[in-house]
Write an enzyme that holds these catalytic residues in place. Structure first.
Site, PDB file in Angstrom:
ATOM      1  N   GLU A   1       0.120   5.327  -9.767  1.00  0.00           N
ATOM      2  CA  GLU A   1      -0.122   6.426 -10.689  1.00  0.00           C
ATOM      3  C   GLU A   1      -0.709   5.876 -11.980  1.00  0.00           C
ATOM      4  O   GLU A   1      -0.389   4.769 -12.402  1.00  0.00           O
ATOM      5  CB  GLU A   1       1.181   7.165 -10.993  1.00  0.00           C
ATOM      6  CG  GLU A   1       1.805   7.820  -9.773  1.00  0.00           C
ATOM      7  CD  GLU A   1       3.204   8.315 -10.063  1.00  0.00           C
ATOM      8  OE1 GLU A   1       3.379   9.535 -10.039  1.00  0.00           O
ATOM      9  OE2 GLU A   1       4.098   7.491 -10.297  1.00  0.00           O
TER      10      GLU A   1
ATOM     11  N   HIS B   1       8.461   1.767 -12.391  1.00  0.00           N
ATOM     12  CA  HIS B   1       7.542   2.328 -13.375  1.00  0.00           C
ATOM     13  C   HIS B   1       7.423   1.421 -14.596  1.00  0.00           C
ATOM     14  O   HIS B   1       8.434   0.889 -15.083  1.00  0.00           O
ATOM     15  CB  HIS B   1       8.022   3.704 -13.844  1.00  0.00           C
ATOM     16  CG  HIS B   1       7.832   4.795 -12.841  1.00  0.00           C
ATOM     17  ND1 HIS B   1       6.635   5.024 -12.207  1.00  0.00           N
ATOM     18  CD2 HIS B   1       8.682   5.737 -12.365  1.00  0.00           C
ATOM     19  CE1 HIS B   1       6.747   6.050 -11.386  1.00  0.00           C
ATOM     20  NE2 HIS B   1       7.987   6.502 -11.459  1.00  0.00           N
TER      21      HIS B   1
END
Length: 339
Positions: free
Chosen positions: A110, A41
């Site tokens: 995402e 991430h």
């Protein structure tokens, strides 16, 4: 069961800094876990107390500190922040350094990870096509000595990955998916499939596993041709209130896809999660003080056909979790599913 079960540790890179996380992963090997996976991430789910160490250098450090565990990403997005050629080079290097121990887990991504860098966030069909093309290009770069490729989204000219594992030790690619299209793709072309636990049981029985079987059948592959991995969310503690409270940091996981789909700011994700009651925050987790209850609920995923279970505990004391789960849960699971 024809393929042995493996039990892994989900290293929560969204919750811990790189050095602390590394010590937990080393302890996981000591406690008998077979694998360690972490997300890649750019930003975490929560702003306060959140972390986001880069996966690639961290995996290199983990390989140097361990000797047996399999390690990889669950998942990395090889389509926006990274050019697929960079991913091919990085994982080829890891594969040379730690042969047989590296897995490249990929997904469609995402908004939380990409939009902050000024990248356009396309609709799901384009994200799917980008992922498919990226995998094709990565595999070509690993297989061929010199690659010129002109795709719809990516291209390379006269490219060579000079340091790469031999053909019989290529890094396996796993596709992470929670929808049928990417799950079918995993069945068709991937070495493994990754999904997560704690959702409506019908999603697995009626949608995902049939889609995986369909992909395998279309490609003429056997039912056990790929590894089936699931991240199992567990909160185990002798005190029930503590086990419940541990899940609060991971409340964003309980947000629906509609609630979090276009959110790219950890501050906003944290705000949305803070509005959830504790019972909903805990809803994605197996929360219990009883080791046998954990085994029974985990067994449901094994019985569905998952062979690689990676455990994610939401608490801040990961060393406590690893010691308890390694001593009390893993032996019970291995005894229950022994050949």
């Amino acid at each position: 069961m024809t393929v042995p079960l493996r039990f892994g540790y989900k290293a929560s890179s969204e919750q811990f800094g790189p050095s602390e996380l590394l010590e937990f992963a080393v302890l996981a090997e000591e406690m008998g876990f077979d694998s360690v996976f972490l997300s890649d991430h750019l930003q975490p789910w929560m702003h306060e107390g959140g972390h986001a160490p880069a996966a690639l250098p961290w995996l290199g450090a983990l390989g140097a500190r361990t000797s047996t565990i399999v390690m990889g990403t669950s998942v990395l997005t090889p389509t926006f922040r990274y050019h697929p050629g960079v991913v091919a080079q990085a994982f080829a290097t890891l594969g040379v350094m730690y042969p047989g121990r590296i897995i490249l887990g990929v997904g469609t991504g995402e908004a939380l990870n990409e939009v902050t860098l000024g990248l356009e966030w396309p609709e799901p069909p384009e994200r799917f096509q980008r992922l498919k093309e990226a995998i094709i290009l990565i595999e070509k770069l690993w297989a061929d000595e010199r690659v010129t490729y002109e795709g719809k989204y990516y291209s390379v000219k006269d490219a060579t990955i000079y340091d790469r594992p031999p053909a019989d030790q290529t890094v396996p690619i796993y596709i992470g998916a929670s929808g049928p299209a990417a799950t079918r793709l995993a069945g068709r072309i991937a070495d493994g499939y990754i999904t997560t636990s704690g959702k409506d049981p019908a999603l697995y029985t009626d949608t995902l596993l049939p889609a995986l079987a369909e992909g395998l059948e279309k490609a003429g592959r056997e039912a056990d041709a790929i590894d089936t991995m699931i991240e199992v969310k567990v909160s185990y503690h002798p005190d029930h209130d503590t086990a419940m409270e541990k899940t609060r940091f991971w409340a964003p996981l309980a947000l629906s896809p509609e609630e979090k789909r276009d959110v790219h700011d950890p501050l906003e994700m944290q705000r949305l999660a803070s509005e959830l009651p504790l019972e909903r925050a805990a809803s994605r987790f197996i929360v219990s003080t009883d080791p046998d209850e954990h085994v029974e609920k985990i067994a449901r995923y094994v019985e569905l056909g998952f062979r690689h279970l990676v455990f994610h505990d939401p608490g801040h004391d990961q060393a406590e979790f690893l010691r308890m789960y390694g001593a009390e849960i893993l032996p019970r699971l291995r005894a229950r599913f022994a050949d």
